[in-house]
Design an enzyme around this catalytic site. Structure first.
Site, PDB file in Angstrom:
ATOM      1  CD  GLU A  12      16.573  23.802  27.525  1.00  0.00           C
ATOM      2  OE1 GLU A  12      16.914  24.893  26.934  1.00  0.00           O
ATOM      3  OE2 GLU A  12      15.669  23.188  27.572  1.00  0.00           O
ATOM      4  CG  ASP A  19      13.768  25.274  29.946  1.00  0.00           C
ATOM      5  OD1 ASP A  19      14.283  24.799  31.298  1.00  0.00           O
ATOM      6  OD2 ASP A  19      14.306  26.414  29.530  1.00  0.00           O
ATOM      7  CE1 TYR A  58      10.516  26.968  31.314  1.00  0.00           C
ATOM      8  CE2 TYR A  58       8.574  27.832  30.536  1.00  0.00           C
ATOM      9  CZ  TYR A  58       9.736  27.170  30.354  1.00  0.00           C
ATOM     10  OH  TYR A  58      10.052  27.265  29.028  1.00  0.00           O
TER      11      TYR A  58
END
Length: 730
Positions: free
Chosen positions: A9, A105, A309
């Protein structure tokens, strides 16, 4: 043998993956090795096309061209990052690339970032998916050993596309309709409108609130205070005559203990953090905005690799994580956490239902430390604060409960009931991690103060030295701050009057927006000047209040967007047809535009300044953003804006409070924001003050200036910036 292209990303993640995959030839826009080529997006490189790309007539904003409902939505390369897109496209189409690994992600938006790039590049090659919850070398390596087939995430991609298209169809049509009808910059959307409606409703409740006077009665002995209660255990009396009657009745009498109940109590640690809960606590304790907490978390996850995360809505871990807990504890066995972590490691770790539950983990588990040992000296104070919250919560769920003896005393004074409560701590358990002394006086939910009680027995007589009556007033509901607004977005059914069935739907769908989007929605509301801050409190502006009056009712309801979120979730699980969803959005947009067209309300600019716009001559409007005050032209077509004052990160040399910069050019001055400080200095003079001290401070001034420029840019970010900017800033 062909190579595998890995699409991350952002560059920092791409570099981390390249290091783990032992690819080390850096070609600028990508890194190549024997087996892998690693490249990256810069967030979104591709987005939905502007309305005018579909038809010339949409270049002019007018009611006649609404609703805009393109038959098929098309993608366009975002200008800002087009250079990187064409580099990535070249790589995707390279003949020696046989396979693509999506390493963006692991969530709905991440899926969209990668798939849109692949689609716009027109590539048809086999796709695999890297799905990981932490960015440590070990997690990346394990993830590559267990790559998933891209087809498993096809429905997630469909849901992401539906979300983006729904926001375009509903948001742009509603925004254009309101803006054209009232010739003011009015923005609406499926999540921002119900969120703003809650803030405006709360303000109305406060405005219409009529305080009621109440009385409470206390009886004081030499080492105990008793509080009067009625038969329903309420302390408050709303009738002064009745309160005086009780005072006269108990005056001059002693108390008799009627009952003493001692109950052992256990209080377990709160659940692990998901993003919203973390944003709430960070706002409450440190005053961080939701957006700020997310970006700090992102750094701890991506750069430092010491937390998992961030964009998760689960407060549990799955069973497969339990075996990794000892390694995570070893990693955090440092500094103030060492003792607690070592104690837990001595015993067998049981993954009980209070924090381990597969059914409560969807895409990602709760935020917890990774197995990587942190270097605390590398963390900024903000990062340290957030890391501290997460680590202590992780340790808390693994520690014994807080145990205490709760004592409730009932007494009788001449036929009237009085009570007292106290608590004796037996074992601090998980609360020993926190600085606060938990045996302190505390108020129970029923308003009765905790106190240290003397040793008493039933039928004991208590000598009463004094009876006192206190008065109070009922308080209006408090205004939202960023923490409580996040709670309201997560559970709108607690803040909006809806029927039981609607409340159930809202509860099941997780409220307004998602953990990943809530911070952006709040920023959007600030940046379009419909809300502003007073201290920590959020208040709607006149523009915000009027906008909510003008927005069609259904769009303001949290129920509508919650139902949509539910359908998006079903699409991601293959249980709902994406085409039906988009059809519903288009029908809704038609109804929305009709509702705005048929409305006869007016919009009044009541924040006009006496200053005229240098471009078009109309009066400028004064608006407040998060970082200061600016003047903007009221004419949408003109779009002129200028800064009036902005809070900077430069500090006052006298009291160390932040300085505000006011005015333009030669007349620009720095003014202290401290209440009792009168420091003000011309900008040219203030910057010279740094020059005298030598190069280091010159650099510091440059940094401050850069930061101010960035703040100015952030300040100018409009909702739907890319799509609306052209029209707002002509």
């Amino acid at each position: 043998m062909g190579k595998i292209l890995v699409l991350a990303e952002k560059p920092s993640v791409g570099r981390d993956i390249a290091k783990v995959l032992k690819s080390n030839v850096n070609k600028g826009a990508y890194i190549e090795g024997n087996k892998y080529v690693i490249t990256w997006a810069l967030g979104h490189l591709v987005g939905l096309q502007d309305p005018e790309s579909y038809d010339e007539k949409y270049k002019t904003w007018s009611m006649e061209t609404l609703p805009m409902l393109p038959k098929n939505m098309k993608l366009s390369v975002l200008k800002k990052t087009s250079k990187q897109f064409y580099e990535v496209k070249k790589l995707l189409n390279r003949n020696d690339i046989d396979e693509i690994v999506i390493a963006t992600d692991a969530g709905r938006e991440g899926e969209l970032v990668a798939r849109w790039i692949i689609e716009k590049a027109g590539v048809r090659k086999p796709i695999k998916r890297l799905w990981i919850s932490s960015q440590t070398d070990k997690a990346i390596l394990d993830g590559f050993k267990n790559l998933k087939s891209g087809s498993e995430y096809e429905n997630l991609y469909k849901a992401a596309v539906c979300r983006a298209e729904a926001d375009w169809i509903v948001g742009l049509n509603a925004t254009r309709a309101l803006t054209c009808k009232y010739n003011a910059q009015l923005s609406a959307g499926r999540v921002q409108s119900p969120t703003l409606a809650m803030i405006v409703n709360r303000e109305e409740e406060i405005k219409n609130f009529k305080p009621k006077k109440f009385y409470t009665i206390k009886a004081k002995g030499s080492n105990i205070t008793l509080e009067w209660v009625n038969k329903d255990n309420n302390l408050r009396i709303f009738d002064e005559d009745y309160a005086n009657k009780i005072i006269n009745k108990v005056q001059g009498h002693d108390g008799k203990i009627v009952s003493i109940v001692e109950s052992p109590k256990k209080k377990f640690s709160p659940a692990l953090y998901d993003l919203t809960e973390l944003q709430r606590d960070a706002n409450k304790i440190w005053g961080y905005s939701a957006k700020q907490t997310l970006s700090i978390m992102q750094r701890l996850y991506e750069n430092h690799k010491i937390l998992t995360y961030p964009r998760t809505d689960s407060r549990y871990i799955s069973t497969d994580i339990v075996s990794t807990i000892p390694d995570r504890l070893k990693a955090i066995s440092i500094g103030e956490y060492r003792m607690a972590a070592s104690e837990i490691l001595k015993k067998k770790i049981n993954g009980n239902k209070s924090f381990v539950d597969n059914s409560k983990v969807s895409d990602h588990h709760a935020i917890i430390p990774t197995e990587q040992k942190p270097n605390l000296s590398n963390l900024s104070s903000e990062e340290r604060h957030i890391y501290d919250l997460v680590v202590k919560r992780f340790l808390s769920v693994l520690m014994p409960p807080f145990e205490y003896i709760q004592t409730n005393i009932k007494a009788d004074i001449n036929g009237e009931s009085f009570i007292a409560k106290g608590k004796v701590v037996k074992s601090k358990g998980w609360k020993s991690l926190y600085d606060k002394d938990y045996s302190e006086d505390d108020s129970n939910e029923d308003g009765v103060r905790e106190q240290t009680l003397p040793k008493l027995n039933e039928k004991d007589i208590i000598k009463i030295n004094k009876i006192e009556m206190n008065t109070g007033e009922t308080k209006p509901p408090s205004r939202f701050n960023e923490g409580t607004l996040l709670s309201a977005m997560e559970n709108p059914q607690k803040y909006v009057n809806v029927n039981k069935e609607a409340a159930k739907t809202l509860n099941e769908t997780g409220g307004l927006g998602t953990v990943a989007t809530r911070a952006d929605i709040i920023e959007k509301l600030f940046n379009s000047f419909v809300i502003e801050k007073r201290g920590k409190e959020i208040v709607p502006t006149s523009k915000g209040k009027q906008l909510i009056d003008l927005v069609p009712n259904e769009l303001k309801s949290p129920l509508l967007t919650a139902k949509w979120e539910k359908k998006l979730d079903e699409i991601s699980k293959g249980k709902h047809n994406p085409n039906d969803f988009i059809k519903e959005m288009k029908n809704y947009a038609i109804a929305l535009v009709e509702a705005v067209k048929g409305d006869n309300s007016k919009f009044i600019h009541d924040n006009k300044t006496g200053k005229k716009c240098p471009n078009c001559g109309k009066y400028l409007l004064e608006v407040k953003g998060k970082n200061g005050v600016m003047n903007v032209c009221q004419d949408r077509e003109c779009g002129y804006r200028e800064s009036v004052s902005r809070t900077t990160n430069a500090r006052c040399p006298e009291c160390k409070k932040k300085l505000e910069v006011r005015g333009q050019g030669e007349g620009k001055i720095y003014v202290c924001t401290g209440a009792n400080c009168n420091f003000r200095e011309k900008a040219s003079q203030f910057e010279k003050r740094f020059d005298k001290k030598g190069k280091v401070d010159k650099r510091e001034v440059n940094n401050i200036m850069k930061k101010m420029k960035k703040e100015a840019e952030d300040f100018n970010n409009n909702p739907f910036a890319a799509l609306l900017n052209k029209d707002f800033n002509k």
